[in-house]
Design a protein around this motif. Structure first.
Motif, PDB file in Angstrom:
ATOM      1  N   THR A 140       5.196   1.919   2.446  1.00 26.85           N
ATOM      2  CA  THR A 140       5.775   1.593   3.746  1.00 26.85           C
ATOM      3  C   THR A 140       4.687   1.459   4.813  1.00 26.85           C
ATOM      4  OG1 THR A 140       7.856   2.688   3.181  1.00 26.85           O
ATOM      5  CG2 THR A 140       7.397   2.367   5.526  1.00 26.85           C
ATOM      6  N   GLN A 141       3.709   2.342   4.790  1.00 26.05           N
ATOM      7  CA  GLN A 141       2.587   2.210   5.710  1.00 26.05           C
ATOM      8  C   GLN A 141       1.830   0.902   5.451  1.00 26.05           C
ATOM      9  OE1 GLN A 141       0.904   6.014   4.471  1.00 26.05           O
ATOM     10  NE2 GLN A 141       0.979   6.730   6.599  1.00 26.05           N
ATOM     11  N   MET A 189      14.442  -6.307   4.210  1.00 25.82           N
ATOM     12  CA  MET A 189      14.189  -6.261   2.769  1.00 25.82           C
ATOM     13  C   MET A 189      12.845  -5.612   2.467  1.00 25.82           C
ATOM     14  SD  MET A 189      15.295  -9.792   0.954  1.00 25.82           S
ATOM     15  CE  MET A 189      16.952 -10.474   1.046  1.00 25.82           C
ATOM     16  N   ALA A 190      11.815  -6.023   3.209  1.00 28.27           N
ATOM     17  CA  ALA A 190      10.471  -5.504   2.945  1.00 28.27           C
ATOM     18  C   ALA A 190      10.443  -3.987   3.034  1.00 28.27           C
ATOM     19  CB  ALA A 190       9.478  -6.117   3.933  1.00 28.27           C
ATOM     20  N   TYR A 191      11.040  -3.433   4.089  1.00 25.70           N
ATOM     21  CA  TYR A 191      10.989  -1.983   4.272  1.00 25.70           C
ATOM     22  C   TYR A 191      12.035  -1.259   3.426  1.00 25.70           C
ATOM     23  CZ  TYR A 191       7.579  -2.825   7.874  1.00 25.70           C
ATOM     24  OH  TYR A 191       6.440  -3.215   8.528  1.00 25.70           O
ATOM     25  N   MET A 192      13.086  -1.945   3.047  1.00 25.27           N
ATOM     26  CA  MET A 192      14.029  -1.369   2.089  1.00 25.27           C
ATOM     27  C   MET A 192      13.327  -1.121   0.760  1.00 25.27           C
ATOM     28  SD  MET A 192      17.215  -0.483   1.248  1.00 25.27           S
ATOM     29  CE  MET A 192      18.356  -1.258   2.399  1.00 25.27           C
ATOM     30  N   ILE A 193      12.625  -2.140   0.267  1.00 25.12           N
ATOM     31  CA  ILE A 193      11.986  -2.040  -1.052  1.00 25.12           C
ATOM     32  C   ILE A 193      10.803  -1.085  -1.008  1.00 25.12           C
ATOM     33  CG2 ILE A 193      10.798  -3.341  -2.863  1.00 25.12           C
ATOM     34  CD1 ILE A 193      12.553  -5.772  -1.893  1.00 25.12           C
ATOM     35  N   ASP A 205       8.571   4.205  -2.356  1.00 24.47           N
ATOM     36  CA  ASP A 205       7.997   5.469  -1.895  1.00 24.47           C
ATOM     37  C   ASP A 205       8.874   6.661  -2.274  1.00 24.47           C
ATOM     38  OD1 ASP A 205       5.722   4.349  -0.801  1.00 24.47           O
ATOM     39  OD2 ASP A 205       6.603   4.102   1.184  1.00 24.47           O
ATOM     40  N   SER A 206      10.154   6.410  -2.501  1.00 24.72           N
ATOM     41  CA  SER A 206      11.061   7.480  -2.924  1.00 24.72           C
ATOM     42  C   SER A 206      11.024   7.704  -4.428  1.00 24.72           C
ATOM     43  CB  SER A 206      12.493   7.158  -2.488  1.00 24.72           C
ATOM     44  OG  SER A 206      12.577   7.063  -1.079  1.00 24.72           O
ATOM     45  N   GLY A 207      10.203   6.925  -5.123  1.00 21.20           N
ATOM     46  CA  GLY A 207      10.041   7.123  -6.559  1.00 21.20           C
ATOM     47  C   GLY A 207      10.898   6.237  -7.425  1.00 21.20           C
ATOM     48  N   SER A 208      11.564   5.241  -6.829  1.00 26.35           N
ATOM     49  CA  SER A 208      12.430   4.366  -7.621  1.00 26.35           C
ATOM     50  C   SER A 208      11.625   3.566  -8.639  1.00 26.35           C
ATOM     51  CB  SER A 208      13.180   3.401  -6.710  1.00 26.35           C
ATOM     52  OG  SER A 208      13.847   2.406  -7.474  1.00 26.35           O
TER      53      SER A 208
END
Length: 631
Positions: free
Chosen positions: A136-137, A373-377, A382-385
């Motif tokens: 995300t950063q 979309m960009a920040y969703m993915i 980042d959540s480990g998906s």
């Protein structure tokens, strides 16, 4: 009683797993990588938390879309903010995109400045010389780059998004310790996959690596084309065919292997920089390998696993393209709005005209969805998906097409001024054109999305079919599946997972989207029954299913972000609500139109005519000689 039961029992449909490879799907686009799958029992369908994957079963898998991700902690936010200001200052005061475009390279002050900023090592761990940023950063900084100079963006992306990304993802501790500090310290990296005879079909590469007689090296021979950073890279991720013993047959077969190759190994040369339409400052060149001796410890990800390595690298980096292009779109919109606010025609500023307002509104919605979309993915990652590959492919296609549309409309709004070089839009348009081609052409990625989803739905339907052979032992599965579908079908209630996640102000839009998801699931079942495995040959249908998928996913993302904004309050909340509602309305209308085409024999008959027309043109090697006009 139950629709699924009738389908399975009456039709006795054969829902074998669809062989995606039979379409010669590319390494750039194919599903196999997304599937670093865990072993599973024969006949069982692997659980997949992808929102898009589950659309193909007519179901709403909400956990990766709702609520909208908010994954940065306070320390990460502070770190990001410390980086944003110098990054923006660099692009406003140091980098000159017009100059870079003219001299067809990134000038030395800009390159040195980027290295000093750490822009070439954003996600390398700090202990190995990088900034250690999250996805995300990374996306936020890439957005700034995309807003200013896409050519520089490709130079950066070719280095870290794909160039050494394989070392980050698959490297051994020794490989990481050896190479990651170097790519942080002015040694460029490149990703070397494409060859003259293999573009989308990466499995057909000719470059070979044979084990040396002493077993200590692989000897690499071949060439690669259109390699970004190819003329500068000192460290390359190179893909080559290697002989591997098939464990089942004992025979030797060729499989792709990934290697870390240094120019210093010797035998590595390159051609001159290619002359391109856009991204001119990005170095693009052919690279040649002549008896290059690669130590065996430089195999990346294991011998024969190169296809999986390539796929994971590309899948992992695609969200960055959406982030960069959302920045580009923001720049285009700003230029168009600044012009429109000043331009007077027929006695008033053109912002009063409905035609201009419609253009700007659509441009704003496309930017909103792309950025969301960009920040969703990136948040999912980042959540480990591990279930984001279809979503990332969609974001790449959507962003590249949306950015092209927004730039084109910005030029249109500005009229003749938009066509002039001084506005900068003609350079942006030239730069944008490549994004629909590289890192997986949008055409191939559409097939990837459709076929991967259909394969998942087909495997599940086969599992359900098997359950009906022993109904008393599988009542749970049968009733669970039937209840999910029948309740929606007869209108007893809306799909439960949608209403509980969106804000109350967006319930109507969510309800319309839920209906689209149910209709989409029905269409997939119909396609499976009608075509079976031969669906791989029906690209006319697959493209329309992919387009429907794009519209459904983009609407869900917009509703999720707008819901978060409404719950948080703030000045933009109602603006975001309007954009999400307007986008969902138009998107669901497009979904209905595409699904009607899929199910309508009349439309398919028209495709037969179109196929015949195309064959006539191919045969004539151009436009068919027509009867002369009588003027």
């Amino acid at each position: 009683m139950f629709r699924v039961a009738r389908i399975v029992i009456q039709q006795q449909v054969k829902c074998e797993t669809i062989p995606i490879r039979s379409l010669k799907m590319s390494a750039v686009a194919s599903a196999q990588a997304q599937v670093a799958e865990k072993p599973r029992a024969k006949g069982a369908t692997q659980e997949d938390y992808s929102f898009v994957m589950n659309l193909f079963r007519g179901q709403i898998e909400a956990r990766q879309v709702f609520p909208y991700p908010n994954v940065l902690n306070e320390e990460q936010r502070d770190t990001l903010q410390m980086l944003i200001d110098p990054c923006e200052k660099f692009f406003s005061e140091v980098n000159n995109p017009s100059k870079n475009d003219t001299i067809e390279k990134v000038d030395e002050p800009s390159l040195n400045g980027l290295w000093e900023l750490g822009a070439f090592s954003l996600q390398v761990p700090q202990e190995l010389g990088g900034l250690g940023l999250s996805n995300t950063q990374y996306a936020r900084l890439v957005e700034i780059v995309g807003a200013n100079d896409l050519g520089v963006g490709i130079t950066l992306g070719a280095h870290q998004s794909i160039g050494f990304k394989g070392i980050l993802l698959f490297g051994t501790p020794e490989q990481k310790a050896k190479y990651l500090p170097r790519v942080c310290n002015k040694e460029f990296a490149a990703f070397c996959l494409t060859e003259p005879s293999s573009g989308s079909d990466a499995g057909s590469i000719k470059t070979r690596a044979e084990l040396s007689p002493d077993g200590k090296h692989f000897i690499l021979n071949g060439s690669k084309i259109w390699i970004s950073n190819g003329g500068m890279a000192e460290i390359m991720t190179v893909f080559a065919q290697t002989p591997v013993q098939d464990p089942k047959t004992g025979k030797t077969v060729d499989k792709v292997t990934a290697f870390i190759v240094e120019r210093a190994f010797g035998g590595v040369t390159n051609g001159p920089p290619e002359k391109k339409m856009g991204i001119k400052c990005s170095n693009t060149a052919e690279v040649y390998y002549d008896n290059v001796k690669i130590p065996i410890e430089n195999v990346l990800g294991g011998v024969g696993n190169g296809f999986k390595v390539a796929m994971n690298i590309l899948n992992n980096g695609r969200f960055g393209m959406a982030a960069a292009l959302s920045g580009t779109m923001k720049t285009c919109i700003k230029k168009a709005v600044d012009f429109a606010n000043q331009r007077k025609q027929f006695g008033q500023v053109i912002t009063n005209f409905g035609g201009i307002q419609e253009k700007i509104a659509k441009m704003a919605m496309l930017h909103y969805v792309t950025e969301s979309m960009a920040y969703m993915i990136s948040g999912n990652m980042d959540s480990g998906s591990q279930h984001y590959h279809l979503e990332a492919a969609i974001s790449k296609c959507f962003a590249s097409e949306a950015a092209w549309y927004v730039c084109d409309e910005a030029i249109q709004i500005m009229g003749g001024m938009g066509f002039m070089k001084e506005t900068g839009l003609e350079r942006i348009m030239r730069d944008l054109r490549i994004f629909r081609i590289f890192e997986g052409t949008n055409d191939i990625l559409r097939l990837f999305v459709a076929l991967t989803g259909i394969q998942y739905a087909g495997a599940h339907l086969k599992e359900l079919q098997n359950a009906f052979k022993h109904p008393t032992a599988n009542l749970g599965l049968i009733f669970e599946e039937a209840s999910k579908r029948v309740v929606r079908k007869v209108g007893l209630s809306s799909p439960p997972s949608m209403d509980q996640y969106v804000h109350n102000d967006l319930l109507q839009a969510a309800s319309e989207l839920a209906k689209s998801i149910d209709s989409f699931g029905e269409s997939i079942e119909m396609v499976l029954i009608k075509y079976g495995k031969s669906i791989v040959n029906e690209q006319y249908i697959l493209n329309r299913l992919a387009n429907a998928t794009f519209d459904i996913y983009s609407s869900a993302v917009a509703l999720s972000r707008a819901s978060a904004a409404l719950r948080a309050g703030g000045e933009s909340a109602q603006h975001e609500r309007q954009m999400a509602e307007a986008w969902t309305l138009e998107a669901t209308q497009r979904v209905a139109a595409n699904l009607k085409i899929v199910s309508s024999g009349r439309n398919l008959d028209n495709f037969t005519k179109m196929s015949s027309i195309a064959k006539n043109v191919f045969k004539a090697e151009g436009v068919v000689q027509l009867n002369p006009l009588k003027l």
